[in-house]
Design an enzyme around this catalytic site. Structure first.
Site, PDB file in Angstrom:
ATOM      1  N   LYS A 234     -11.512  -4.793  -4.192  1.00 29.59           N
ATOM      2  CA  LYS A 234     -12.474  -3.730  -4.497  1.00 29.59           C
ATOM      3  C   LYS A 234     -11.767  -2.419  -4.822  1.00 29.59           C
ATOM      4  O   LYS A 234     -12.385  -1.495  -5.341  1.00 29.59           O
ATOM      5  CB  LYS A 234     -13.475  -3.583  -3.341  1.00 29.59           C
TER       6      LYS A 234
ATOM      7  N   LYS B 190      -4.714 -10.642  -6.323  1.00 26.53           N
ATOM      8  CA  LYS B 190      -5.980 -10.985  -5.662  1.00 26.53           C
ATOM      9  C   LYS B 190      -7.084 -10.052  -6.155  1.00 26.53           C
ATOM     10  O   LYS B 190      -6.815  -8.899  -6.533  1.00 26.53           O
ATOM     11  CB  LYS B 190      -5.824 -10.937  -4.140  1.00 26.53           C
TER      12      LYS B 190
ATOM     13  N   LYS C  98       0.826  -1.211   0.000  1.00 24.61           N
ATOM     14  CA  LYS C  98       0.000   0.000   0.000  1.00 24.61           C
ATOM     15  C   LYS C  98       0.859   1.259   0.000  1.00 24.61           C
ATOM     16  O   LYS C  98       0.462   2.271  -0.575  1.00 24.61           O
ATOM     17  CB  LYS C  98      -0.984  -0.006   1.177  1.00 24.61           C
TER      18      LYS C  98
HETATM   19  P1  TYM Z   1     -10.841  -6.602   3.994  1.00 27.84           P
HETATM   20  O1  TYM Z   1     -11.926  -5.615   4.245  1.00 27.84           O
HETATM   21  O2  TYM Z   1      -9.781  -6.250   3.001  1.00 27.84           O
HETATM   22  O3  TYM Z   1     -11.444  -7.992   3.550  1.00 27.84           O
HETATM   23  C1  TYM Z   1     -12.440  -8.668   4.318  1.00 27.84           C
HETATM   24  C2  TYM Z   1     -12.203 -10.171   4.252  1.00 27.84           C
HETATM   25  O4  TYM Z   1     -12.216 -10.617   2.886  1.00 27.84           O
HETATM   26  C3  TYM Z   1     -11.048 -11.384   2.616  1.00 27.84           C
HETATM   27  N1  TYM Z   1     -10.661 -11.164   1.206  1.00 27.84           N
HETATM   28  C4  TYM Z   1     -10.519 -12.141   0.314  1.00 27.84           C
HETATM   29  N2  TYM Z   1     -10.634 -13.477   0.399  1.00 27.84           N
HETATM   30  C5  TYM Z   1     -10.419 -14.200  -0.731  1.00 27.84           C
HETATM   31  N3  TYM Z   1     -10.081 -13.658  -1.923  1.00 27.84           N
HETATM   32  C6  TYM Z   1      -9.940 -12.315  -2.052  1.00 27.84           C
HETATM   33  N4  TYM Z   1      -9.624 -11.781  -3.225  1.00 27.84           N
HETATM   34  C7  TYM Z   1     -10.152 -11.496  -0.901  1.00 27.84           C
HETATM   35  N5  TYM Z   1     -10.100 -10.162  -0.686  1.00 27.84           N
HETATM   36  C8  TYM Z   1     -10.403  -9.973   0.616  1.00 27.84           C
HETATM   37  C9  TYM Z   1     -10.004 -10.841   3.579  1.00 27.84           C
HETATM   38  O5  TYM Z   1      -8.984 -11.776   3.795  1.00 27.84           O
HETATM   39  C10 TYM Z   1     -10.834 -10.575   4.809  1.00 27.84           C
HETATM   40  O6  TYM Z   1     -10.980 -11.760   5.563  1.00 27.84           O
HETATM   41  N6  TYM Z   1      -7.856  -5.951   7.896  1.00 27.84           N
HETATM   42  C11 TYM Z   1      -9.044  -6.660   7.461  1.00 27.84           C
HETATM   43  C12 TYM Z   1     -10.271  -6.283   8.257  1.00 27.84           C
HETATM   44  C13 TYM Z   1     -10.088  -6.470   9.713  1.00 27.84           C
HETATM   45  C14 TYM Z   1     -10.000  -7.721  10.390  1.00 27.84           C
HETATM   46  C15 TYM Z   1      -9.840  -7.393  11.756  1.00 27.84           C
HETATM   47  C16 TYM Z   1     -10.076  -9.034   9.964  1.00 27.84           C
HETATM   48  C17 TYM Z   1      -9.965  -5.485  10.629  1.00 27.84           C
HETATM   49  N7  TYM Z   1      -9.823  -6.031  11.878  1.00 27.84           N
HETATM   50  C18 TYM Z   1      -9.712  -8.387  12.721  1.00 27.84           C
HETATM   51  C19 TYM Z   1      -9.946 -10.048  10.941  1.00 27.84           C
HETATM   52  C20 TYM Z   1      -9.774  -9.712  12.300  1.00 27.84           C
HETATM   53  C21 TYM Z   1      -9.279  -6.284   6.008  1.00 27.84           C
HETATM   54  O7  TYM Z   1      -8.776  -5.344   5.513  1.00 27.84           O
HETATM   55  O8  TYM Z   1     -10.181  -7.041   5.364  1.00 27.84           O
END
Ligand code: TYM
Length: 336
Positions: free
Chosen positions: A199, A196, A114
């Site tokens: 969004k 990957k 990032k």
């Molecule tokens: P975020 O918002 O980017 O994504 C949410 C969840 O979706 C999964 N994910 C995917 N899985 C498979 N293929 C993909 N292309 C893909 N893109 C996203 C992510 O692995 C995630 O599980 N930091 C985290 C949010 C968060 C969090 C937490 C998660 C904040 N606090 C505590 C677990 C525990 C995030 O940015 O997810």
């Protein structure tokens, strides 16, 4: 206590979730609700590490909450709340910051990616992001954290922080396990199967949003990058087809092998439309419920209020323990 293990997970309101978010995380969240004590959060504090317009953050937060309800997160079974409504997250982050090494945070791949992508906004929040994530998880003494593959490194850091704190002071935190779905832990971009699906991709043909309509979904799959040869099979030499097969298998609830067998002998064009139809059918009921929740702002408000109250009660117990163990003087009738 009911003997159930505790699950925590969260998702950022940075835009409409993709089918990557759905297959990698949200769908699994829904299925865990009976077996586990589940706590799910809209991680709005995490979303501001990249600039997001205020109106967009407001809109995304309510949309994401509606979408979580629409995939079947049931506030009667699970705690569902917005992260910034529970101040303990920010407070524990500070305390954990003082128990995290600079070098550990600097090694995080997401931070490196990032910062390279947004060189004009390498803010301290972006660097601290995994510590906030550790605070989210550790506040609720979570045993399991269902996430996609991209979050596993952050989860390892949360474990390291928990173990260090437990050793330095005394056992305080449950050391959490990350869990990934068998199919769909990494859904790749339709336009670049080596990356990957995200969004925040600049190319909108790379992702399918959970709210995309049928025509858009068909158009995007039609343009999906495939591989040389004409065989429909999974393999390292076929990243585009493997990704499409994975999406198909995950939406149909079948193994990759069964998906290969189902689609063997099809031409690429026919195969792509088969995948598109499975996605359209899988998302349709979610999209219908999503529209209903979006039209019921009073209900959304009550879900957020109840969720925040329950989450805050749970979180403050851990937070007070941490303050005391570190030697902070607490007032007599404090929150904990
Ligand atoms: P975020 O918002 O980017 O994504 C949410 C969840 O979706 C999964 N994910 C995917 N899985 C498979 N293929 C993909 N292309 C893909 N893109 C996203 C992510 O692995 C995630 O599980 N930091 C985290 C949010 C968060 C969090 C937490 C998660 C904040 N606090 C505590 C677990 C525990 C995030 O940015 O997810």
């Amino acid at each position: 206590m009911d003997g159930k293990k505790t699950v925590f997970s969260a998702i950022k309101p940075t835009g409409t979730p993709t089918i990557g978010n759905y297959l990698g995380a949200l769908r699994g969240w829904q299925t865990m609700q009976d077996e586990y004590r589940c706590i799910y959060s809209v991680a709005d504090l995490h979303s501001t590490t990249i600039y997001i317009a205020p109106a967009e953050l407001r809109k995304n937060t309510l949309e994401l909450l509606s979408l979580l309800l629409a995939v079947g997160i049931d506030p009667e079974k699970s705690v569902l709340f917005v992260q910034s409504h529970v101040p303990a997250h920010a407070e524990l982050t500070w305390l954990l910051n003082c128990n995290t090494q600079f070098g550990e945070a600097r090694r995080m791949t997401q931070f490196k990616d990032k910062s390279a992508k947004h060189p004009d906004n390498v803010n301290v929040g972006l660097f601290d992001y995994p510590v906030l994530m550790a605070a989210d998880i550790l506040l609720y003494q979570a045993d399991c954290v269902p996430v996609g593959k991209d979050q596993m490194q952050h989860l390892e850091l949360a474990r390291t922080i928990a173990e260090r704190f437990n050793n330095k002071y005394s056992p305080t935190f449950v050391v959490p396990e990350g869990i990934m779905p068998a199919t769909g832990a990494k859904i790749c971009s339709l336009s670049d199967p080596s990356a990957k699906m995200s969004k925040s991709d600049d190319n909108e043909n790379g992702y399918i949003l959970m709210t995309d309509d049928a025509d858009t979904i068909r158009r995007k799959f039609k343009r999906a990058v495939t591989d040389s040869g004409s065989e429909i099979r999974a393999g390292a030499d076929k990243p585009g087809i493997t990704n499409l097969l994975t999406i198909y298998a995950a939406f149909c609830g079948i193994t990759l092998g069964k998906a290969e067998a189902d689609c063997a002998g099809m031409g690429y064009a026919e195969f792509k439309m088969r995948v598109a139809d499975a996605v359209i059918a899988g998302l349709a009921p979610v999209q219908k419920r999503f529209a209903e929740y979006m039209n019921n702002k009073d209900y959304l408000e009550s879900v957020m209020r109840n969720g925040a109250e329950t989450a805050a009660r749970m979180a403050v117990r851990t937070l007070e323990k941490v303050y005391r163990k570190m030697g902070f003087v607490r007032l007599q009738h404090n929150r904990g």
